[in-house]
Write a protein that holds these residues in place. Structure first.
Motif, short mmCIF file in Angstrom:
data_model
loop_
_atom_site.label_atom_id
_atom_site.label_comp_id
_atom_site.label_asym_id
_atom_site.label_seq_id
_atom_site.Cartn_x
_atom_site.Cartn_y
_atom_site.Cartn_z
N VAL A 5 -3.68 1.12 -9.73
CA VAL A 5 -5.02 1.69 -9.83
C VAL A 5 -5.63 1.75 -8.44
N GLU A 6 -5.84 2.99 -7.96
CA GLU A 6 -6.43 3.20 -6.63
C GLU A 6 -7.95 3.25 -6.73
N SER A 7 -8.59 2.88 -5.64
CA SER A 7 -10.04 3.00 -5.52
C SER A 7 -10.40 3.13 -4.05
N LEU A 20 -9.01 2.38 1.31
CA LEU A 20 -8.46 2.54 -0.02
C LEU A 20 -7.83 1.23 -0.48
N SER A 21 -7.94 0.97 -1.77
CA SER A 21 -7.31 -0.19 -2.37
C SER A 21 -6.43 0.26 -3.53
N CYS A 22 -5.39 -0.49 -3.78
CA CYS A 22 -4.50 -0.22 -4.92
C CYS A 22 -4.16 -1.55 -5.57
N ALA A 23 -4.65 -1.73 -6.78
CA ALA A 23 -4.39 -2.96 -7.53
C ALA A 23 -3.19 -2.73 -8.45
N ALA A 24 -2.21 -3.62 -8.35
CA ALA A 24 -0.97 -3.48 -9.11
C ALA A 24 -0.90 -4.54 -10.21
N SER A 25 -0.28 -4.17 -11.31
CA SER A 25 -0.07 -5.11 -12.39
C SER A 25 1.21 -4.74 -13.14
N GLY A 26 1.71 -5.68 -13.93
CA GLY A 26 2.85 -5.39 -14.78
C GLY A 26 4.17 -5.98 -14.32
N SER A 71 -1.98 -2.65 4.73
CA SER A 71 -1.86 -4.10 4.62
C SER A 71 -1.74 -4.47 3.15
N ARG A 72 -1.40 -5.72 2.90
CA ARG A 72 -1.28 -6.15 1.51
C ARG A 72 -1.74 -7.60 1.39
N TYR A 80 -3.74 -2.15 0.70
CA TYR A 80 -4.89 -1.45 1.27
C TYR A 80 -4.44 -0.40 2.27
N LEU A 81 -5.30 0.58 2.47
CA LEU A 81 -5.11 1.55 3.54
C LEU A 81 -6.46 1.72 4.23
N GLN A 82 -6.57 1.15 5.43
CA GLN A 82 -7.76 1.32 6.24
C GLN A 82 -7.61 2.59 7.05
N MET A 83 -8.55 3.51 6.87
CA MET A 83 -8.47 4.81 7.54
C MET A 83 -9.67 4.95 8.47
N ASN A 84 -9.39 5.03 9.75
CA ASN A 84 -10.43 5.18 10.77
C ASN A 84 -10.30 6.52 11.46
#
Length: 124
Positions: A5-7, A20-26, A71-72, A80-84
C-alpha cells in the motif's frame, strides 16, 4: 497474500520534495528486495530505485540519481522513496514493488508483487 500500500503522492511545484511510503504485509518483509517504478502517461513503466533485502545495496535510474533516496525500515515493514528537487518530468504514477525471490540485492521489472500506485504530479 502479499499486499503493498503506497502513500505520500500529491501535487508539488518544481524544486519541491515528496516522500513516498509503501507498507507491506502478508509475508516476512525483511528478506526481500524492494523497489519503486513509475509510469508516465503514454509511456512504459520504468525502474526508479531498488534496495536490497538488508538495505545495504541501492540502485537508481540515472534520471533520479542525486535527487531520490530509497530506504527501508524492516521493523515497520515499510520502504520509502524520498524525492527532492522534483522536476515536471518526474510526473507519473509511482508503484511499489516487492521481489518474489528472497535475499537478492536488486529487484527486477518482472518477478514482483505490485502496489496499486500513487500519483505524483510536479508543476512547472
Amino acid at each position: 497474500q502479499v499486499q503493498l500500500v503506497e502513500s505520500g503522492g500529491g501535487l508539488v511545484q518544481a524544486g519541491g520534495s515528496l516522500r513516498l511510503s509503501c507498507a507491506a504485509s502478508g509475508r516476512t518483509f525483511s528478506i526481500y528486495a524492494m523497489g519503486w517504478f513509475r509510469q508516465a502517461p503514454g509511456k512504459e513503466r520504468e525502474f526508479v530505485a531498488s534496495i536490497s533485502w538488508n538495505g545495504g545495496t541501492t540502485y537508481y535510474a540515472d534520471s533520479v540519481k542525486g535527487r531520490f533516496t530509497i530506504s527501508r525500515d524492516n521493523a515497520k515493514n515499510t520502504v520509502y522513496l524520498q524525492m527532492n528537487n522534483l522536476k515536471p518530468e518526474d510526473t507519473a504514477v509511482y508503484y511499489c514493488a516487492a521481489d518474489r525471490s528472497s535475499l537478492r540485492q536488486r529487484i527486477d521489472s518482472t518477478n514482483n508483487y505490485w502496489g496499486q500506485g500513487t500519483q505524483v504530479t510536479v508543476s512547472s
